[in-house]
Design an enzyme around this catalytic site. Structure first.
Site, PDB file in Angstrom:
ATOM      1  N   HIS A 113       0.822  -1.223   0.000  1.00  0.00           N
ATOM      2  CA  HIS A 113       0.000   0.000   0.000  1.00  0.00           C
ATOM      3  C   HIS A 113       0.855   1.273   0.000  1.00  0.00           C
ATOM      4  O   HIS A 113       0.303   2.371  -0.039  1.00  0.00           O
ATOM      5  CB  HIS A 113      -0.943   0.026   1.205  1.00  0.00           C
ATOM      6  CG  HIS A 113      -1.903  -1.124   1.266  1.00  0.00           C
ATOM      7  ND1 HIS A 113      -2.660  -1.517   0.183  1.00  0.00           N
ATOM      8  CD2 HIS A 113      -2.221  -1.986   2.278  1.00  0.00           C
ATOM      9  CE1 HIS A 113      -3.404  -2.565   0.535  1.00  0.00           C
ATOM     10  NE2 HIS A 113      -3.150  -2.869   1.784  1.00  0.00           N
TER      11      HIS A 113
HETATM   12 ZN   LIG Z   1      -3.851  -7.225   3.290  1.00  0.00          ZN
END
Ligand SMILES: [Zn+2]
Length: 312
Positions: free
Chosen positions: A121
């Protein structure tokens, strides 16, 4: 004892204390491998922190300095969703160094595993969802800069979309990003990967494997990468607290084995990273990550010729 190296550092722990991210899992996995005699002390290798020049191939100078100096703004901290500490910074520097090392070892031995990383992320200029530095992106760019590889593929099987990785490589034809994830889950904004396999809530083993494995085989045939980075999230597991898929432990192992077999039978080296895992019982998360290494050992045993060819 293992036909490949396992990259681990005692300071992989993200120092989160009580948190849904079980930051003690890194140590628990290493201890489990030793205790169950899956790996011996000689199988482990310690990484150095990633060199700054490699971090800057992916991240902005400003973001790296903020992490180094602990000067994140309140909104950057909120997006990251983990408390900042110097120990956290050290751990993510080591995780990125670990993925670089795993990539290099995979090119030598056919396979290597980093017992951290998969922080998919993280974007170039900010962190998100427990991920501060995108270790896999850093490793790929580092190996490319060293002219060890030209093309790489990221196969991201974490239950959450690999948004940071997709965004970092959005205009880079030398890196193919594949993300199989639960569509109705974090992150809200999902920049397109080269191939997205979005799944409905509650998908089980068979449907998952029949979506993933033919897609991986076909992309490998088409794209012919020099290296596969595997983001092996434990969070598609049916008892995961942050995931809404329903894979069993054996289904997750079949996932790992299927991807590894597809790559190794085509002589493509594989480097693995952990990514997420938030099972109610941390032992389940540990077992699922350990099974990734067991799957790799089994594939290496079934394809000894391919492994030897890759190590020449
Ligand atoms: Zn995850």
């Amino acid at each position: 004892m293992l036909p490949f190296k396992v990259v681990y550092h005692p300071r992989y722990d993200l120092n989160l204390g009580p948190h849904v991210f079980p930051s003690q899992k890194f140590r628990l996995i290493q201890e489990f491998l030793i205790r169950e005699k899956i790996a011996g002390a000689e199988d482990f290798i310690e990484p150095a922190p990633a060199p700054e020049e490699d971090l800057l191939r992916v991240h902005t100078r400003q973001w790296i300095d903020k992490l180094k100096n602990g000067t994140l703004t309140a909104s950057e901290m909120m997006k990251l969703e983990v408390p900042y500490s110097p120990e956290l910074a050290e751990a993510v520097w080591l995780a990125a160094g670990g993925s670089i090392l795993a990539g290099r070892l995979a090119l030598r031995d056919g396979f290597a595993s980093n017992l951290s990383g998969g922080f998919h992320h993280a974007y170039a200029s900010h962190g998100e969802g427990f991920c501060a530095i995108n270790d896999v992106a850093v490793a790929i760019r580092s190996l490319q800069a060293a002219r060890l590889i030209k093309k790489a593929i990221v196969v991201d099987t974490d239950v959450h979309d690999g948004n940071g990785t997709a965004h970092i490589f959005r205009d880079d034809p030398s890196v193919f990003t594949l993300s199989i994830h639960q569509e109705n889950n974090y992150p809200a904004h999902k920049p397109p990967s080269d191939l997205d396999l979005p799944l409905d809530d509650g998908v089980e083993d068979e449907e998952y494997l029949s979506a993933l494995l033919p897609a991986v085989a076909s992309v490998l045939d088409r794209f012919c990468p020099d290296l596969l980075f595997y983001v092996g999230g434990a969070d598609p597991y049916l008892e995961d607290q942050l995931g809404g898929l329903r894979l069993s432990k054996s289904g997750l192992k079949a996932r790992d084995k299927g991807v590894f077999f597809a790559a190794r039978s085509r002589d493509i080296p594989v480097a693995t990273t952990l990514a997420g895992g938030y099972a109610r019982r941390v032992e389940d998360t540990v077992r699922i990550h350990v099974n990734t290494l067991v799957a790799a050992r089994e594939v290496a045993g079934e394809l000894p010729a391919a492994r030897n060819a890759a190590s020449q």
